[in-house]
Design a protein around this motif. Structure first.
Motif, PDB file in Angstrom:
ATOM      1  N   THR A  19       0.753   8.341  -8.131  1.00 30.55           N
ATOM      2  CA  THR A  19       0.472   9.605  -7.443  1.00 30.55           C
ATOM      3  C   THR A  19       1.522   9.852  -6.374  1.00 30.55           C
ATOM      4  O   THR A  19       1.943  10.992  -6.154  1.00 30.55           O
ATOM      5  N   GLY A  20       1.959   8.797  -5.722  1.00 32.66           N
ATOM      6  CA  GLY A  20       3.025   8.920  -4.721  1.00 32.66           C
ATOM      7  C   GLY A  20       4.314   9.449  -5.320  1.00 32.66           C
ATOM      8  O   GLY A  20       4.991  10.288  -4.721  1.00 32.66           O
ATOM      9  N   LEU A  21       4.643   8.988  -6.501  1.00 33.00           N
ATOM     10  CA  LEU A  21       5.848   9.479  -7.179  1.00 33.00           C
ATOM     11  C   LEU A  21       5.718  10.968  -7.513  1.00 33.00           C
ATOM     12  O   LEU A  21       6.689  11.723  -7.394  1.00 33.00           O
ATOM     13  N   LEU A  22       4.532  11.372  -7.906  1.00 30.13           N
ATOM     14  CA  LEU A  22       4.286  12.787  -8.205  1.00 30.13           C
ATOM     15  C   LEU A  22       4.426  13.629  -6.948  1.00 30.13           C
ATOM     16  O   LEU A  22       5.119  14.656  -6.945  1.00 30.13           O
ATOM     17  N   VAL A  23       3.794  13.205  -5.878  1.00 27.86           N
ATOM     18  CA  VAL A  23       3.861  13.931  -4.605  1.00 27.86           C
ATOM     19  C   VAL A  23       5.306  14.016  -4.111  1.00 27.86           C
ATOM     20  O   VAL A  23       5.757  15.052  -3.626  1.00 27.86           O
ATOM     21  N   GLU A  24       6.039  12.933  -4.274  1.00 25.22           N
ATOM     22  CA  GLU A  24       7.452  12.912  -3.896  1.00 25.22           C
ATOM     23  C   GLU A  24       8.264  13.903  -4.729  1.00 25.22           C
ATOM     24  O   GLU A  24       9.131  14.613  -4.205  1.00 25.22           O
ATOM     25  N   THR A  29       5.990  13.957   1.366  1.00 22.55           N
ATOM     26  CA  THR A  29       6.123  12.542   1.676  1.00 22.55           C
ATOM     27  C   THR A  29       4.807  11.834   1.391  1.00 22.55           C
ATOM     28  O   THR A  29       3.792  12.157   2.017  1.00 22.55           O
ATOM     29  N   PRO A  30       4.797  10.896   0.441  1.00 24.42           N
ATOM     30  CA  PRO A  30       3.560  10.162   0.162  1.00 24.42           C
ATOM     31  C   PRO A  30       3.281   9.136   1.258  1.00 24.42           C
ATOM     32  O   PRO A  30       4.200   8.488   1.754  1.00 24.42           O
ATOM     33  N   VAL A  31       2.022   9.025   1.640  1.00 26.23           N
ATOM     34  CA  VAL A  31       1.596   8.063   2.657  1.00 26.23           C
ATOM     35  C   VAL A  31       0.480   7.209   2.061  1.00 26.23           C
ATOM     36  O   VAL A  31      -0.511   7.746   1.582  1.00 26.23           O
ATOM     37  N   SER A  32       0.663   5.908   2.086  1.00 25.15           N
ATOM     38  CA  SER A  32      -0.372   4.994   1.587  1.00 25.15           C
ATOM     39  C   SER A  32      -1.248   4.568   2.752  1.00 25.15           C
ATOM     40  O   SER A  32      -0.734   4.179   3.806  1.00 25.15           O
ATOM     41  N   ALA A  50      -4.589  14.965   1.885  1.00 21.73           N
ATOM     42  CA  ALA A  50      -4.900  13.737   1.145  1.00 21.73           C
ATOM     43  C   ALA A  50      -5.288  14.071  -0.280  1.00 21.73           C
ATOM     44  O   ALA A  50      -5.986  15.052  -0.517  1.00 21.73           O
ATOM     45  N   MET A  51      -4.838  13.257  -1.193  1.00 23.40           N
ATOM     46  CA  MET A  51      -5.285  13.353  -2.578  1.00 23.40           C
ATOM     47  C   MET A  51      -6.420  12.366  -2.722  1.00 23.40           C
ATOM     48  O   MET A  51      -6.226  11.165  -2.507  1.00 23.40           O
ATOM     49  N   ILE A  52      -7.604  12.874  -3.051  1.00 23.97           N
ATOM     50  CA  ILE A  52      -8.805  12.055  -3.101  1.00 23.97           C
ATOM     51  C   ILE A  52      -9.801  12.728  -4.039  1.00 23.97           C
ATOM     52  O   ILE A  52      -9.815  13.955  -4.149  1.00 23.97           O
TER      53      ILE A  52
END
Length: 68
Positions: A19-24, A29-32, A50-52
């Protein structure tokens, strides 16, 4: 948000690396972070969104925030 371009430049909490790669790819900026930290992070401006999934939204009392 109506299109992926709408999140360009924002900091978005992501649930996984993929999901971070998609958001990028969308320009954000993806945040874990753990789901339990989302509420405070949104209140303090650490993240913009947030993606949830909807189940977690209710469980962690995040319903007052608008979905992206």
């Amino acid at each position: 948000m109506r299109s992926p371009a709408d999140i360009k430049g924002l900091k978005i909490r992501v649930p996984s690396r993929n999901t971070g790669l998609l958001v990028e790819a969308w320009g954000a900026t993806p945040v874990s972070m753990p789901v339990s930290e989302i509420y405070n992070a949104m209140q303090t401006g650490v993240i913009d969104g947030a993606m949830i999934d909807t189940t977690a939204t209710r469980a962690f009392r995040l319903a007052k925030w608008r979905p992206i």
